[in-house]
Design a protein around this motif. Structure first.
Motif, short mmCIF file in Angstrom:
data_model
loop_
_atom_site.label_atom_id
_atom_site.label_comp_id
_atom_site.label_asym_id
_atom_site.label_seq_id
_atom_site.Cartn_x
_atom_site.Cartn_y
_atom_site.Cartn_z
N ARG A 168 -8.81 -7.57 8.88
CA ARG A 168 -7.40 -7.88 9.07
C ARG A 168 -6.71 -8.11 7.73
NH1 ARG A 168 -7.96 -12.27 11.90
NH2 ARG A 168 -7.47 -13.70 10.20
N ARG A 169 -7.39 -8.80 6.82
CA ARG A 169 -6.83 -9.08 5.50
C ARG A 169 -6.70 -7.80 4.68
NH1 ARG A 169 -8.85 -14.48 2.87
NH2 ARG A 169 -6.79 -14.30 1.99
N LEU A 170 -7.65 -6.90 4.82
CA LEU A 170 -7.59 -5.62 4.11
C LEU A 170 -6.39 -4.81 4.60
CD1 LEU A 170 -8.76 -3.61 2.11
CD2 LEU A 170 -10.26 -2.78 3.93
N ILE A 171 -6.20 -4.78 5.90
CA ILE A 171 -5.06 -4.06 6.48
C ILE A 171 -3.76 -4.66 5.96
CG2 ILE A 171 -3.80 -3.62 8.63
CD1 ILE A 171 -6.57 -3.40 10.00
N GLN A 172 -3.67 -6.00 5.97
CA GLN A 172 -2.47 -6.66 5.49
C GLN A 172 -2.22 -6.35 4.01
OE1 GLN A 172 -2.59 -10.98 5.43
NE2 GLN A 172 -0.44 -11.05 6.09
N LYS A 173 -3.27 -6.37 3.22
CA LYS A 173 -3.15 -6.07 1.79
C LYS A 173 -2.64 -4.64 1.59
CE LYS A 173 -4.10 -6.94 -2.58
NZ LYS A 173 -3.34 -7.85 -3.37
N MET A 174 -3.18 -3.70 2.35
CA MET A 174 -2.75 -2.30 2.24
C MET A 174 -1.28 -2.15 2.65
SD MET A 174 -4.98 -0.53 0.82
CE MET A 174 -4.19 1.02 1.05
N GLU A 175 -0.86 -2.91 3.67
CA GLU A 175 0.54 -2.85 4.07
C GLU A 175 1.44 -3.33 2.94
OE1 GLU A 175 0.47 -5.18 7.66
OE2 GLU A 175 0.09 -3.42 8.92
N PHE A 176 1.04 -4.40 2.27
CA PHE A 176 1.82 -4.90 1.13
C PHE A 176 1.87 -3.89 0.00
CE2 PHE A 176 0.67 -9.46 2.47
CZ PHE A 176 1.83 -9.58 3.20
N VAL A 177 0.73 -3.26 -0.28
CA VAL A 177 0.67 -2.27 -1.36
C VAL A 177 1.55 -1.08 -1.03
CG1 VAL A 177 -0.86 -0.60 -2.51
CG2 VAL A 177 -1.59 -2.97 -2.22
N LEU A 178 1.45 -0.59 0.20
CA LEU A 178 2.27 0.55 0.62
C LEU A 178 3.76 0.21 0.58
CD1 LEU A 178 0.15 1.92 3.59
CD2 LEU A 178 0.49 3.00 1.36
N GLU A 179 4.09 -1.01 1.03
CA GLU A 179 5.50 -1.43 1.03
C GLU A 179 6.03 -1.50 -0.40
OE1 GLU A 179 7.63 -5.48 2.31
OE2 GLU A 179 6.44 -4.56 3.91
N ALA A 180 5.22 -1.99 -1.31
CA ALA A 180 5.66 -2.11 -2.71
C ALA A 180 5.72 -0.75 -3.40
CB ALA A 180 4.71 -3.04 -3.46
N SER A 181 4.90 0.18 -2.94
CA SER A 181 4.86 1.49 -3.61
C SER A 181 6.06 2.37 -3.27
CB SER A 181 3.56 2.22 -3.27
OG SER A 181 3.57 2.62 -1.91
N GLU A 182 6.71 2.10 -2.16
CA GLU A 182 7.87 2.90 -1.75
C GLU A 182 9.04 1.96 -1.48
OE1 GLU A 182 7.37 6.08 0.95
OE2 GLU A 182 5.20 6.13 0.65
N PRO A 183 9.76 1.57 -2.53
CA PRO A 183 10.88 0.65 -2.32
C PRO A 183 11.98 1.30 -1.48
CG PRO A 183 10.85 1.47 -4.57
CD PRO A 183 9.60 1.99 -3.91
N ILE A 184 12.66 0.47 -0.75
CA ILE A 184 13.73 0.95 0.12
C ILE A 184 15.05 0.69 -0.59
CG2 ILE A 184 14.85 0.62 2.35
CD1 ILE A 184 12.10 -0.38 3.35
N PRO A 185 15.83 1.75 -0.83
CA PRO A 185 17.13 1.55 -1.50
C PRO A 185 18.09 0.80 -0.59
CG PRO A 185 16.89 3.83 -0.79
CD PRO A 185 15.58 3.15 -0.49
N ALA A 186 18.98 0.05 -1.19
CA ALA A 186 19.98 -0.71 -0.43
C ALA A 186 20.88 0.26 0.35
CB ALA A 186 20.81 -1.56 -1.37
#
Length: 170
Positions: A2-20
């Motif tokens: 579960r922690r690995l999945i959460q970590k990957m979600e954070f990494v993926l979220e940070a790797s593709e920033p969402i423009p305003a």
């Protein structure tokens, strides 16, 4: 795991920033989800209550007699049985009133005239003589009124879509 999945979600979220988003994008989002942000019709009412538990089968006729007194100008605070939630309800929606009095009662309020004593109406507690004091129609808000909520929901939807896309690529 579960922690690995959460970590990957954070990494993926940070790797593709969402423009305003622009105001146009937010307006389109608001237009696509009108029910999510619209305000519902609200009404204020005063009632005189006759308890079915206390008066049994005579409760309805007692409520009808209360209505006659009210139509003659009697003060509603001096009539009827005490009601746990009070005598006045200010700016409640139909679902809120249904939660208090029952769905049939709340639905019966729709056609009642403004400022006139009506009833008796049956609720889950007994009989009520009701006066609708005010009606406020629901409406669709302008973007500026709900901007923060729309922005939050828009960003959440985008984050979910970006995360799904990144996971699909992986």
């Amino acid at each position: 795991r579960r922690r690995l999945i959460q970590k990957m979600e954070f990494v993926l979220e940070a790797s593709e920033p969402i423009p305003a988003p622009s105001d146009t994008e937010l307006q389109r989002y608001l237009d696509a989800h009108p029910d999510r942000y619209a305000t519902r019709d609200r009404l204020s009412l005063t009632h005189a209550f006759v308890s079915a538990d206390r008066h049994g089968e005579a409760a309805e006729s007692r409520a009808a007699a209360l209505r006659a007194h009210l139509l003659d100008g009697a003060d509603p605070a001096t009539l009827g049985d005490p009601f746990l939630r009070g005598r006045e309800f200010k700016l409640y929606t139909e679902p809120e009133l249904a939660g208090i009095f029952g769905p049939a009662f709340a639905e019966a309020l729709r056609p009642l005239p403004l400022g006139e004593w009506s009833g008796p109406l049956r609720s889950s507690y007994g009989w009520h003589v009701v006066r609708i004091d005010r009606r406020v129609p629901g409406r669709r808000p302008e973007l500026q009124e709900v901007r923060e909520s729309v922005l939050r929901d828009w960003l959440e939807e985008r984050r979910t879509a970006v995360g799904r896309g990144a996971l699909d690529r992986l």
